[in-house]
Design a protein around this motif. Structure first.
Motif, PDB file in Angstrom:
ATOM      1  N   ALA A  32       0.832  -1.204   0.000  1.00 44.98           N
ATOM      2  CA  ALA A  32       0.000   0.000   0.000  1.00 44.98           C
ATOM      3  C   ALA A  32       0.865   1.252   0.000  1.00 44.98           C
ATOM      4  CB  ALA A  32      -0.924  -0.004   1.212  1.00 44.98           C
ATOM      5  N   LEU A  33       1.919   1.266   0.803  1.00 48.43           N
ATOM      6  CA  LEU A  33       2.810   2.434   0.857  1.00 48.43           C
ATOM      7  C   LEU A  33       3.514   2.675  -0.477  1.00 48.43           C
ATOM      8  CD1 LEU A  33       4.303   1.860   4.417  1.00 48.43           C
ATOM      9  CD2 LEU A  33       2.752   3.707   3.728  1.00 48.43           C
ATOM     10  N   LEU A  34       3.796   1.583  -1.186  1.00 49.31           N
ATOM     11  CA  LEU A  34       4.459   1.694  -2.488  1.00 49.31           C
ATOM     12  C   LEU A  34       3.462   1.813  -3.640  1.00 49.31           C
ATOM     13  CD1 LEU A  34       7.237  -1.051  -2.080  1.00 49.31           C
ATOM     14  CD2 LEU A  34       7.566   1.435  -2.119  1.00 49.31           C
ATOM     15  N   SER A  35       2.175   1.716  -3.320  1.00 49.15           N
ATOM     16  CA  SER A  35       1.132   1.672  -4.363  1.00 49.15           C
ATOM     17  C   SER A  35       1.410   0.558  -5.364  1.00 49.15           C
ATOM     18  CB  SER A  35       1.019   3.018  -5.086  1.00 49.15           C
ATOM     19  OG  SER A  35       0.653   4.038  -4.191  1.00 49.15           O
ATOM     20  N   ASN A  36       1.846  -0.578  -4.848  1.00 49.83           N
ATOM     21  CA  ASN A  36       2.203  -1.718  -5.685  1.00 49.83           C
ATOM     22  C   ASN A  36       1.054  -2.728  -5.670  1.00 49.83           C
ATOM     23  OD1 ASN A  36       3.338  -3.938  -6.977  1.00 49.83           O
ATOM     24  ND2 ASN A  36       5.365  -3.569  -6.099  1.00 49.83           N
ATOM     25  N   LEU A  37       0.069  -2.488  -6.515  1.00 52.51           N
ATOM     26  CA  LEU A  37      -1.111  -3.344  -6.576  1.00 52.51           C
ATOM     27  C   LEU A  37      -0.777  -4.760  -7.033  1.00 52.51           C
ATOM     28  CD1 LEU A  37      -4.183  -3.629  -6.345  1.00 52.51           C
ATOM     29  CD2 LEU A  37      -4.344  -2.821  -8.702  1.00 52.51           C
ATOM     30  N   LYS A  38       0.167  -4.872  -7.964  1.00 53.39           N
ATOM     31  CA  LYS A  38       0.531  -6.184  -8.510  1.00 53.39           C
ATOM     32  C   LYS A  38       0.993  -7.143  -7.409  1.00 53.39           C
ATOM     33  CE  LYS A  38       3.532  -8.328 -11.935  1.00 53.39           C
ATOM     34  NZ  LYS A  38       4.593  -8.106 -12.922  1.00 53.39           N
ATOM     35  N   VAL A  39       1.914  -6.704  -6.578  1.00 58.48           N
ATOM     36  CA  VAL A  39       2.403  -7.552  -5.483  1.00 58.48           C
ATOM     37  C   VAL A  39       1.299  -7.735  -4.434  1.00 58.48           C
ATOM     38  CG1 VAL A  39       4.101  -7.791  -3.636  1.00 58.48           C
ATOM     39  CG2 VAL A  39       4.816  -6.958  -5.874  1.00 58.48           C
ATOM     40  N   GLY A  40       0.525  -6.683  -4.187  1.00 59.94           N
ATOM     41  CA  GLY A  40      -0.580  -6.789  -3.232  1.00 59.94           C
ATOM     42  C   GLY A  40      -1.562  -7.880  -3.612  1.00 59.94           C
ATOM     43  N   ILE A  41      -1.854  -8.002  -4.897  1.00 60.43           N
ATOM     44  CA  ILE A  41      -2.761  -9.060  -5.372  1.00 60.43           C
ATOM     45  C   ILE A  41      -2.151 -10.435  -5.151  1.00 60.43           C
ATOM     46  CG2 ILE A  41      -3.773 -10.059  -7.475  1.00 60.43           C
ATOM     47  CD1 ILE A  41      -4.243  -7.144  -8.416  1.00 60.43           C
ATOM     48  N   VAL A  42      -0.860 -10.570  -5.397  1.00 63.55           N
ATOM     49  CA  VAL A  42      -0.168 -11.847  -5.167  1.00 63.55           C
ATOM     50  C   VAL A  42      -0.215 -12.220  -3.685  1.00 63.55           C
ATOM     51  CG1 VAL A  42       2.086 -13.003  -5.216  1.00 63.55           C
ATOM     52  CG2 VAL A  42       1.328 -11.648  -7.184  1.00 63.55           C
TER      53      VAL A  42
END
Length: 124
Positions: A32-42
């Motif tokens: 969330a802090l990095l706005s990294n949706l791709k890894v968040g979904i994984v």
């Protein structure tokens, strides 16, 4: 060190190591802090898989109470999680609970052939 956190999670995941449950909230926060949706979904997928594995493990060990607790704590139960829990009930002879869960599942989840085959075992 947010990028290092994500990289380490990826390395652990790639090597087939099952992360401890405390890892997930930390990695999701970093995503969330990095706005990294791709890894968040994984990571979210891994949380669901971990819960399913625990649920199936408990059911096979005849600890249906623990499996039900894990199932109840899951966010966004889907067809796979319902099938796992129904199967655990049927395998342990808890046919009434299997049928009850099947009925409640129909409110938001479409059964598949696995669901129907499993629930038929409750009737036979």
């Amino acid at each position: 060190m947010y990028q290092e956190c994500v990289r380490t999670y990826g390395d652990i995941n790639f090597k087939g190591v099952l992360p401890h449950g405390y890892v997930f909230p930390k990695v999701l926060k970093v995503c969330a802090l990095l706005s990294n949706l791709k890894v968040g979904i994984v990571v979210h997928r891994d949380v669901i898989i971990l819960h399913l594995l625990i649920c199936i493990h408990y059911s096979k060990c005849e600890d249906v109470r623990s499996a039900k607790q894990v199932f109840d704590e899951m966010v966004g139960r889907d067809l796979l999680s319902h099938n796992s829990m129904i199967s655990g009930y049927v395998c342990n002879g808890l046919f009434g609970l299997a049928l009850g869960l099947f009925d409640s599942m129909l409110d938001g989840c479409e059964p598949d052939i696995v669901t129907l085959n499993t629930i038929m075992d409750a009737y036979c």
